[in-house]
Design a protein around this motif. Structure first.
Motif, PDB file in Angstrom:
ATOM      1  N   VAL A 103      53.153  22.962  60.613  1.00  0.00           N
ATOM      2  CA  VAL A 103      52.096  22.822  61.623  1.00  0.00           C
ATOM      3  C   VAL A 103      51.498  24.192  61.950  1.00  0.00           C
ATOM      4  O   VAL A 103      50.275  24.355  61.993  1.00  0.00           O
ATOM      5  N   ALA A 104      52.359  25.191  62.152  1.00  0.00           N
ATOM      6  CA  ALA A 104      51.879  26.538  62.469  1.00  0.00           C
ATOM      7  C   ALA A 104      51.084  27.128  61.305  1.00  0.00           C
ATOM      8  O   ALA A 104      50.067  27.796  61.514  1.00  0.00           O
ATOM      9  N   THR A 105      51.528  26.866  60.093  1.00  0.00           N
ATOM     10  CA  THR A 105      50.814  27.371  58.914  1.00  0.00           C
ATOM     11  C   THR A 105      49.406  26.792  58.858  1.00  0.00           C
ATOM     12  O   THR A 105      48.435  27.510  58.653  1.00  0.00           O
ATOM     13  N   ALA A 112      44.225  30.433  52.862  1.00  0.00           N
ATOM     14  CA  ALA A 112      43.338  29.837  51.857  1.00  0.00           C
ATOM     15  C   ALA A 112      44.128  28.771  51.101  1.00  0.00           C
ATOM     16  O   ALA A 112      45.350  28.867  50.958  1.00  0.00           O
ATOM     17  N   ALA A 113      43.439  27.764  50.596  1.00  0.00           N
ATOM     18  CA  ALA A 113      44.075  26.605  49.957  1.00  0.00           C
ATOM     19  C   ALA A 113      45.168  26.949  48.943  1.00  0.00           C
ATOM     20  O   ALA A 113      46.240  26.341  48.975  1.00  0.00           O
ATOM     21  N   THR A 119      52.670  30.255  51.991  1.00  0.00           N
ATOM     22  CA  THR A 119      52.669  30.704  53.389  1.00  0.00           C
ATOM     23  C   THR A 119      53.613  29.853  54.221  1.00  0.00           C
ATOM     24  O   THR A 119      54.355  30.371  55.067  1.00  0.00           O
ATOM     25  N   TRP A 120      53.618  28.544  53.976  1.00  0.00           N
ATOM     26  CA  TRP A 120      54.523  27.637  54.689  1.00  0.00           C
ATOM     27  C   TRP A 120      55.980  27.982  54.377  1.00  0.00           C
ATOM     28  O   TRP A 120      56.804  28.085  55.300  1.00  0.00           O
TER      29      TRP A 120
END
Length: 163
Positions: A103-105, A112-113, A119-120
């Motif tokens: 959710v935070a990510t 970016a996609a 990143t998650w």
């Protein structure tokens, strides 16, 4: 520990607020390079968004699963009440940390996609140790203590003792 549905809801709200706010402050501290008074203020608007998300996830997704898994893990008659508390705490962190990191990510970091998954994963990996320590050593004891004080059975007096 909570006995009624109302008590369970109050306990869950208390735990979510303490856990989410603590983790928000931790993540902001990582972002800005350290903990300062600014972090505590900057975390409040984020809590207004992340708190309800965490509450819904906990109530409708995580808690039902964690309750069953903890009962299987600890067995029908745990040797100590702490065994069940520890199992629920650890399993809750195990499930909530990746969900809330996602959710935070998506909502806050907005990579970016092509970088969403990496990143998650990085966010979850950075959050998991802190979430576990925060749950066991700060949020859990503080919330259980406050909850116990709030719902401590009141002594019933006949009125004669005061005379």
């Amino acid at each position: 520990m909570p006995q009624s549905r109302t008590q369970k809801l109050v306990f869950t709200i208390m735990m979510v607020l303490v856990m989410v706010y603590g983790m928000i402050c931790y993540n902001i501290s990582l972002e800005v390079g350290g903990l300062s008074n600014f972090v505590f203020v900057a975390g409040l608007p984020e809590l207004a968004f992340m708190g309800p998300v965490a509450l819904v996830l906990d109530l409708f997704v995580v808690s039902p699963i964690v309750g069953r898994r903890a009962a299987k893990l600890v067995g029908p008659s745990p040797k100590t009440p702490f065994a069940m508390v520890a199992a629920i705490s650890a399993l809750s962190v195990q499930m909530m940390c990746p969900l809330m990191s996602l959710v935070a990510t998506l909502a806050i970091k907005r990579p970016a996609a092509p970088d969403i998954v990496s990143t998650w994963i990085q966010t979850a990996i950075l959050n998991l140790p802190m979430a576990l320590l925060w749950q066991f050593f700060v949020a859990g004891p503080v919330v259980r203590g406050a909850f116990g004080a709030l719902f401590r059975p009141r002594a019933v007096t006949s009125g004669n003792e005061a005379r």
